[in-house]
Design an enzyme around this catalytic site. Structure first.
Site, PDB file in Angstrom:
ATOM      1  N   ASP A  21       0.826  -1.207   0.000  1.00 31.13           N
ATOM      2  CA  ASP A  21       0.000   0.000   0.000  1.00 31.13           C
ATOM      3  C   ASP A  21       0.867   1.267   0.000  1.00 31.13           C
ATOM      4  OD1 ASP A  21      -2.348   1.414  -0.040  1.00 31.13           O
ATOM      5  OD2 ASP A  21      -2.776   1.182   2.097  1.00 31.13           O
ATOM      6  N   ASN A  69     -10.897  -2.331  -5.459  1.00 30.83           N
ATOM      7  CA  ASN A  69     -10.111  -1.408  -6.300  1.00 30.83           C
ATOM      8  C   ASN A  69     -10.753  -1.160  -7.675  1.00 30.83           C
ATOM      9  OD1 ASN A  69      -6.945  -2.653  -5.017  1.00 30.83           O
ATOM     10  ND2 ASN A  69      -8.041  -0.793  -4.426  1.00 30.83           N
TER      11      ASN A  69
HETATM   12  C1  IPE Z   1      -5.419  -2.654  -0.269  1.00 28.14           C
HETATM   13  O1  IPE Z   1      -5.045  -1.329  -0.494  1.00 28.14           O
HETATM   14  C2  IPE Z   1      -5.420  -3.407  -1.559  1.00 28.14           C
HETATM   15  C3  IPE Z   1      -4.120  -3.586  -2.199  1.00 28.14           C
HETATM   16  C4  IPE Z   1      -2.963  -3.279  -1.679  1.00 28.14           C
HETATM   17  C5  IPE Z   1      -4.157  -4.195  -3.493  1.00 28.14           C
HETATM   18  P1  IPE Z   1      -6.155  -0.180  -0.634  1.00 28.14           P
HETATM   19  O2  IPE Z   1      -5.427   1.098  -0.777  1.00 28.14           O
HETATM   20  O3  IPE Z   1      -7.123  -0.522  -1.684  1.00 28.14           O
HETATM   21  O4  IPE Z   1      -6.859  -0.282   0.788  1.00 28.14           O
HETATM   22  P2  IPE Z   1      -7.889   0.697   1.513  1.00 28.14           P
HETATM   23  O5  IPE Z   1      -9.015   0.948   0.563  1.00 28.14           O
HETATM   24  O6  IPE Z   1      -7.149   1.948   1.826  1.00 28.14           O
HETATM   25  O7  IPE Z   1      -8.305  -0.028   2.733  1.00 28.14           O
HETATM   26  C1  IPE Z   2      -1.485   0.312  -3.430  1.00 24.92           C
HETATM   27  O1  IPE Z   2      -1.264   1.687  -3.436  1.00 24.92           O
HETATM   28  C2  IPE Z   2      -1.726  -0.239  -4.810  1.00 24.92           C
HETATM   29  C3  IPE Z   2      -3.106  -0.668  -5.064  1.00 24.92           C
HETATM   30  C4  IPE Z   2      -4.088  -0.661  -4.203  1.00 24.92           C
HETATM   31  C5  IPE Z   2      -3.414  -1.119  -6.403  1.00 24.92           C
HETATM   32  P1  IPE Z   2      -2.472   2.719  -3.433  1.00 24.92           P
HETATM   33  O2  IPE Z   2      -2.829   3.028  -4.848  1.00 24.92           O
HETATM   34  O3  IPE Z   2      -3.581   2.247  -2.592  1.00 24.92           O
HETATM   35  O4  IPE Z   2      -1.781   3.990  -2.777  1.00 24.92           O
HETATM   36  P2  IPE Z   2      -2.416   4.976  -1.712  1.00 24.92           P
HETATM   37  O5  IPE Z   2      -2.913   4.146  -0.573  1.00 24.92           O
HETATM   38  O6  IPE Z   2      -3.514   5.706  -2.404  1.00 24.92           O
HETATM   39  O7  IPE Z   2      -1.277   5.857  -1.309  1.00 24.92           O
HETATM   40 MG    MG Z   3      -4.034   2.462  -0.625  1.00 21.38          MG
END
Ligand code: IPE
Ligand code: IPE
Ligand code: MG
Length: 253
Positions: A21, A69
């Site tokens: 994340d 996502n």
């Molecule tokens: C969790 O990250 C999913 C992945 C790392 C693929 P998100 O960024 O989607 O999680 P939330 O929505 O902040 O909980």
């Molecule tokens: C994790 O990084 C990757 C995926 C969930 C695909 P994020 O895209 O969630 O990054 P933040 O949490 O917005 O910084």
């Molecule tokens: Mg995230």
């Protein structure tokens, strides 16, 4: 001194799961588009995968895309899918060079056909590798996984293939996408969020959780070593008392 020197190789977790994340925030901090963060995160994926295999970790699960996502802006979802396809294409060689087998869990039918085909091709091409199993969680949601398990079990009961007494912990585990893998002993989440985000809810029942403030594109080898050292300092009691655990260890010695 590297954290690597502090790792007890005889006591490694067999399975590490990672919620990767913070890509978006990493890019934003530099005034760049979120996609730049996702692209940069691929370097961490490669380094963590190679490092885990080199250490002797048997299973590494990476949460790459959740069912939730799909709700992101269309442009970001499309860019992530393109990046996924490109990465699997390029990294198939890296997997073979490192003797790593690829597997995937999730609602894979929701991925577009070109990704599904590419994924299956790499799964087939790496199926004889035996140093480590890399499991990509793609379009994954624990709720989805558990619901599909319940449906399969209900169907078997309806067809008189199983009785109510056959329904136990092992039967449930055997209907999850992860049926061929042990449960993770260690869960790592980057970017400082204290939540599970619908990831491996059943399988993480007794995992040790390690949360770091580091954003995923900054998470490197040394950070993995540090997480493992931290894991090895934990006392895993599984409901017992500390004294029981210490006595057990004495008996073993
Ligand atoms: C969790 O990250 C999913 C992945 C790392 C693929 P998100 O960024 O989607 O999680 P939330 O929505 O902040 O909980
Ligand atoms: C994790 O990084 C990757 C995926 C969930 C695909 P994020 O895209 O969630 O990054 P933040 O949490 O917005 O910084
Ligand atoms: Mg995230």
């Amino acid at each position: 001194m590297s954290y690597k020197d502090k790792i007890d190789i005889s006591n490694l977790p067999r399975h590490i799961a990672v919620i990767m994340d913070g890509n978006g925030r990493w890019a934003k901090k530099q005034g760049k588009l979120r996609l730049f963060g996702h692209e940069s995160g691929v370097r961490s994926v490669r380094e963590i995968t190679e490092t885990a295999a080199e250490l002797g970790i048997e299973y590494l699960t990476l949460y790459a895309f959740s069912t939730e996502n799909w709700k992101r802006p269309r442009m970001e979802v499309e860019a992530l899918m393109t990046l996924l396809l490109k990465t699997i294409n390029i990294e198939t060689k890296t997997l073979n060079d490192n003797n790593i087998r690829l597997q995937a869990i999730g609602d894979l039918n929701s991925l577009n056909k070109s990704i599904r085909n590419r994924l299956q091709k790499t799964i087939d091409e790496t199926s004889n590798n035996n140093k480590m199993t890399l499991i990509l969680a793609l379009s994954y949601s624990s709720h989805f996984e558990i619901v599909q398990a319940i449906r399969q079990i209900a169907e078997k009961h309806k067809n008189n293939e199983i009785t109510l007494d056959d329904i136990n912990k092992d039967l449930v585990s055997n209907h999850l996408f992860t049926k061929n893998f042990p449960d993770p002993e260690l869960l790592i989440r980057t970017s400082g969020e204290f939540r599970i985000s619908n990831f491996l809810l059943w399988q993480l029942a007794y995992s040790e959780i390690y949360i770091t403030q580091k954003l995923w594109p900054d998470f490197r080898k040394e950070d993995l070593y540090e997480a493992i050292v931290n894991f090895q300092c934990r006392e895993r009691r599984f409901g017992r008392t500390s004294e029981q655990i210490l006595n057990q260890e004495k008996v073993k010695k």
